[in-house]
Design an enzyme around this catalytic site. Structure first.
Site, PDB file in Angstrom:
ATOM      1  N   LYS A 143      51.476  61.250  31.852  1.00 42.81           N
ATOM      2  CA  LYS A 143      52.920  61.168  31.716  1.00 42.81           C
ATOM      3  C   LYS A 143      53.382  62.292  30.800  1.00 42.81           C
ATOM      4  O   LYS A 143      52.573  62.724  29.965  1.00 42.81           O
ATOM      5  CB  LYS A 143      53.334  59.810  31.180  1.00 42.81           C
ATOM      6  CG  LYS A 143      53.175  59.668  29.646  1.00 42.81           C
ATOM      7  CD  LYS A 143      54.000  58.556  29.083  1.00 42.81           C
ATOM      8  CE  LYS A 143      54.301  58.805  27.631  1.00 42.81           C
ATOM      9  NZ  LYS A 143      54.964  57.773  26.914  1.00 42.81           N
ATOM     10  N   HIS A 173      49.671  54.240  31.057  1.00 42.48           N
ATOM     11  CA  HIS A 173      48.602  53.459  30.414  1.00 42.48           C
ATOM     12  C   HIS A 173      48.995  52.000  30.189  1.00 42.48           C
ATOM     13  O   HIS A 173      48.151  51.150  30.017  1.00 42.48           O
ATOM     14  CB  HIS A 173      48.117  54.136  29.129  1.00 42.48           C
ATOM     15  CG  HIS A 173      49.098  54.064  28.006  1.00 42.48           C
ATOM     16  ND1 HIS A 173      50.068  54.996  27.801  1.00 42.48           N
ATOM     17  CD2 HIS A 173      49.258  53.149  27.031  1.00 42.48           C
ATOM     18  CE1 HIS A 173      50.784  54.668  26.751  1.00 42.48           C
ATOM     19  NE2 HIS A 173      50.319  53.555  26.257  1.00 42.48           N
ATOM     20  N   HIS A 235      57.118  53.091  31.314  1.00 47.36           N
ATOM     21  CA  HIS A 235      56.536  51.812  30.875  1.00 47.36           C
ATOM     22  C   HIS A 235      57.451  50.616  31.130  1.00 47.36           C
ATOM     23  O   HIS A 235      57.031  49.608  31.689  1.00 47.36           O
ATOM     24  CB  HIS A 235      56.206  51.858  29.385  1.00 47.36           C
ATOM     25  CG  HIS A 235      55.378  53.038  28.978  1.00 47.36           C
ATOM     26  ND1 HIS A 235      54.359  53.525  29.757  1.00 47.36           N
ATOM     27  CD2 HIS A 235      55.408  53.816  27.879  1.00 47.36           C
ATOM     28  CE1 HIS A 235      53.793  54.553  29.138  1.00 47.36           C
ATOM     29  NE2 HIS A 235      54.427  54.751  28.004  1.00 47.36           N
TER      30      HIS A 235
HETATM   31  N1  NAP Z   1      48.324  62.419  22.853  1.00 44.42           N
HETATM   32  C1  NAP Z   1      48.598  61.259  23.373  1.00 44.42           C
HETATM   33  O1  NAP Z   1      48.319  60.211  22.780  1.00 44.42           O
HETATM   34  C2  NAP Z   1      49.269  61.175  24.721  1.00 44.42           C
HETATM   35  C3  NAP Z   1      49.701  59.920  25.166  1.00 44.42           C
HETATM   36  C4  NAP Z   1      50.284  59.826  26.427  1.00 44.42           C
HETATM   37  C5  NAP Z   1      50.420  60.954  27.202  1.00 44.42           C
HETATM   38  N2  NAP Z   1      50.009  62.176  26.750  1.00 44.42           N
HETATM   39  C6  NAP Z   1      50.166  63.335  27.636  1.00 44.42           C
HETATM   40  O2  NAP Z   1      48.923  63.986  27.762  1.00 44.42           O
HETATM   41  C7  NAP Z   1      49.094  65.383  27.896  1.00 44.42           C
HETATM   42  C8  NAP Z   1      48.307  66.085  26.779  1.00 44.42           C
HETATM   43  O3  NAP Z   1      48.829  65.653  25.541  1.00 44.42           O
HETATM   44  P1  NAP Z   1      48.151  66.001  24.146  1.00 44.42           P
HETATM   45  O4  NAP Z   1      48.827  65.155  23.139  1.00 44.42           O
HETATM   46  O5  NAP Z   1      46.681  65.959  24.234  1.00 44.42           O
HETATM   47  O6  NAP Z   1      48.635  67.509  23.949  1.00 44.42           O
HETATM   48  P2  NAP Z   1      47.964  68.628  23.019  1.00 44.42           P
HETATM   49  O7  NAP Z   1      47.290  68.002  21.856  1.00 44.42           O
HETATM   50  O8  NAP Z   1      49.019  69.647  22.788  1.00 44.42           O
HETATM   51  O9  NAP Z   1      46.842  69.234  23.962  1.00 44.42           O
HETATM   52  C9  NAP Z   1      47.158  70.006  25.072  1.00 44.42           C
HETATM   53  C10 NAP Z   1      45.884  70.551  25.683  1.00 44.42           C
HETATM   54  O10 NAP Z   1      46.244  71.439  26.728  1.00 44.42           O
HETATM   55  C11 NAP Z   1      45.703  72.744  26.424  1.00 44.42           C
HETATM   56  N3  NAP Z   1      46.664  73.765  26.945  1.00 44.42           N
HETATM   57  C12 NAP Z   1      46.497  74.510  28.031  1.00 44.42           C
HETATM   58  N4  NAP Z   1      47.529  75.305  28.288  1.00 44.42           N
HETATM   59  C13 NAP Z   1      48.391  75.082  27.334  1.00 44.42           C
HETATM   60  C14 NAP Z   1      49.668  75.604  27.061  1.00 44.42           C
HETATM   61  N5  NAP Z   1      50.224  76.545  27.831  1.00 44.42           N
HETATM   62  N6  NAP Z   1      50.307  75.127  25.978  1.00 44.42           N
HETATM   63  C15 NAP Z   1      49.743  74.199  25.187  1.00 44.42           C
HETATM   64  N7  NAP Z   1      48.531  73.652  25.411  1.00 44.42           N
HETATM   65  C16 NAP Z   1      47.860  74.083  26.471  1.00 44.42           C
HETATM   66  C17 NAP Z   1      45.474  72.728  24.931  1.00 44.42           C
HETATM   67  O11 NAP Z   1      44.376  73.443  24.503  1.00 44.42           O
HETATM   68  P3  NAP Z   1      44.269  74.996  24.272  1.00 44.42           P
HETATM   69  O12 NAP Z   1      45.354  75.366  23.348  1.00 44.42           O
HETATM   70  O13 NAP Z   1      42.884  75.121  23.722  1.00 44.42           O
HETATM   71  O14 NAP Z   1      44.391  75.555  25.651  1.00 44.42           O
HETATM   72  C18 NAP Z   1      45.044  71.299  24.717  1.00 44.42           C
HETATM   73  O15 NAP Z   1      43.680  71.132  25.063  1.00 44.42           O
HETATM   74  C19 NAP Z   1      50.596  65.633  27.812  1.00 44.42           C
HETATM   75  O16 NAP Z   1      51.115  65.690  29.101  1.00 44.42           O
HETATM   76  C20 NAP Z   1      51.115  64.382  27.105  1.00 44.42           C
HETATM   77  O17 NAP Z   1      52.442  64.096  27.467  1.00 44.42           O
HETATM   78  C21 NAP Z   1      49.443  62.301  25.522  1.00 44.42           C
END
Ligand code: NAP
Length: 486
Positions: A143, A173, A235
């Protein structure tokens, strides 16, 4: 499993611990391997160290001494590169070819939403989306799935260009939570609730998703999302349809998802011809106290624009055009910096038609209530009237509680474990179908358009640690009801 975005927060917080727990209960395939992909340069050992850190922080496991963690770590590898670079996908293909005996490949898009399109396109163009001789290919999309109706349609169109709908798993989730799945069992495996699950016996429904946290470090994302996109479109709409759906003819993915879609399509449009904003309340938290801590207001948070109109609270009043629900309002509310972290569905029943105890009991009869507690204390409670012990005829409401932990012990699987396993097994029952995502955006997008048109006044504030703005009391009060005190 290929995790795209393997260096990110979701991977560390949820995916790696979920994989570990699945392996511990021996639910993963024998020849399971993970390839992590992201831009951050690191080698396989670096990713294994990331895995160990994730287990330490989010599963309380020491990977150095834990046998399961050690065995899994040896099956982790890592690839770094830019997501728009064809070379990355060539290398990924080579890596996949080296893994013998895999039944299929699950691609997990744990990346920011603005990269979804690029990755789907590149997976398709590099031939990774299908492989007739090398098993199934599936993709999990996180999402938010789009930010409005047109972007969700565009994303569906792009996904369907390279993948069949059967291959696409849009994750929400909430659907992986035990209590949410139990709602289906509760309604359709018991004979006693379904006959009263309608307008004749139910007065109204309240669905609440309350958070105590503020925007934390996610202002960059949240400023563009807000409560309606972040919580309601996905949700809360899922919970609403599980309460409102007709019984499916069988417990198959399409039958369940068809009935959920019917329920969603029966929701009356909230805004038509610019009218209807009185059914929606938005607000922003000001400073205040939450759990004894003095917290800043939304506009003072790091990364938030000083004139931001992003809502951190939303409440909606919905009506469903169906024989079952005509005249029964559904009230939805969600917000940050509320006094308590809780998600629940409350089914408020009508009062008995005749109050025969009115003259003898000093307290009025309280209507029956059924509460499904989705989190944190997962369970179901029923409130009914009982006679207080003593000489006099005096009534009092009592609660009958079923708690998951007390009934079945502590080991309730995390939502991500259930959903990852379902995706590997190819069961999409607990995932959003393309038409559900679009139908939900079709309800929500006109609200954003009306807010963006500037016809609506300033955004109301509520004090952090309070249950939302006064306007939300008015929204529910106009129908002669009150929000539950939680
Ligand atoms: N975190 C949560 O608990 C959570 C919960 C529900 C949904 N989500 C969803 O899951 C997805 C990932 O969330 P996240 O919290 O893990 O985000 P994050 O911490 O910012 O991680 C993003 C990942 O994507 C990579 N990436 C590749 N291209 C990128 C770009 N152009 N800009 C930024 N990052 C890039 C980043 O690594 P590199 O910089 O090494 O490439 C990193 O591995 C999102 O769609 C978010 O809405 C997250």
């Amino acid at each position: 499993m290929v995790i795209l975005g393997a260096s990110g927060d979701l991977t560390k917080r949820k995916l790696l611990p979920a994989i570990y727990h699945l392996e511990r209960v021996r639910r993963l395939p024998a020849r399971f391997a993970v390839i992590g992909v992201a831009r951050t340069p690191q080698d396989d050992e670096g990713f294994r160290a990331h895995f160990a850190a994730s287990l330490r922080e989010f599963a309380g496991v020491d990977a150095a001494t834990d046998e399961v963690a050690g065995s899994l770590a040896s099956r982790l590898s890592y690839l770094s590169g830019e997501f728009d670079d064809p070379r990355l996908y060539r290398e990924l293909r080579e890596r996949l070819d080296q893994i013998d005996g895999a039944e299929g490949v699950l691609f997990y898009l744990a990346i920011p939403p603005n990269v979804y399109g690029t990755v789907i396109e590149m997976l398709g163009a590099s031939g990774l989306a299908s492989s007739p001789d090398k098993g199934w290919r599936r993709i999990i999309v996180e999402k938010p799935f789009g930010s409005d109706l047109s972007s969700a349609r565009e994303l569906n169109r792009l996904a369907h260009r390279h993948f069949d709908e059967k291959q696409v798993f849009r994750i929400d989730h909430y659907l992986g939570k035990e209590t949410v799945q139990n709602l289906l069992v509760f309604r359709f495996a018991n004979g006693m609730f379904e006959p009263i699950w309608n307008r004749r016996y139910i007065d109204h429904v309240q669905i609440t998703a309350a958070e105590t946290v503020g925007v934390e470090r996610r202002a960059g994302y949240y400023e563009r999302a807000g409560a309606l996109r972040d919580m309601v479109q996905n949700h809360l709409m899922q919970l609403l349809t599980l309460v409102a759906m007709e019984p499916p003819t069988s417990f198959t993915a399409e039958s369940v998802r068809d009935r959920k879609l019917d329920a969603l399509l029966s929701v009356q449009p909230l805004i038509e011809g610019g009218q209807g904003l009185e059914h929606v309340v938005r607000a922003q938290y000001g400073s205040g106290w939450v759990n004894g801590v003095d917290v800043p207001g939304y506009l003072e948070e790091h990364g938030v624009a000083r004139a931001s109109t992003t809502e951190t609270y939303a409440a909606l009043r919905l009506h469903l055009d169906s024989w079952r629900w005509a005249g029964v309002p559904f009230f939805l509310r969600t917000g940050k910096r509320l006094p308590k972290r809780t998600t629940e569905i409350a089914i408020q029943f009508r009062r008995p038609p005749l109050e025969i105890f009115r003259r003898v009991s000093p307290s009025p009869v309280t209507a029956n209530l059924l509460v499904v507690n989705v989190q944190p204390d997962e369970g179901i409670s029923v409130r009914f009237e009982a006679k207080l012990p003593g000489m006099r005829m005096q009534l009092a409401p009592v609660m009958m509680n079923f708690r998951y932990k007390a009934a079945f012990g502590g080991d309730v699987p995390e939502a991500y474990e259930t959903l990852l396993l379902d995706a590997m097994l190819g069961d999409p029952t607990l995932f959003s179908r393309h038409d559900f995502a679009e139908a939900s955006w079709a309800l929500i997008t006109p609200i954003h358009e009306a807010w963006a048109s500037g016809r609506v006044g300033t955004i109301p504030q509520y004090e952090a640690g309070e249950w939302g703005p006064r306007e939300a009391e008015t929204l529910i009060g106009a129908e002669g009801r009150r929000w539950r005190t939680l």
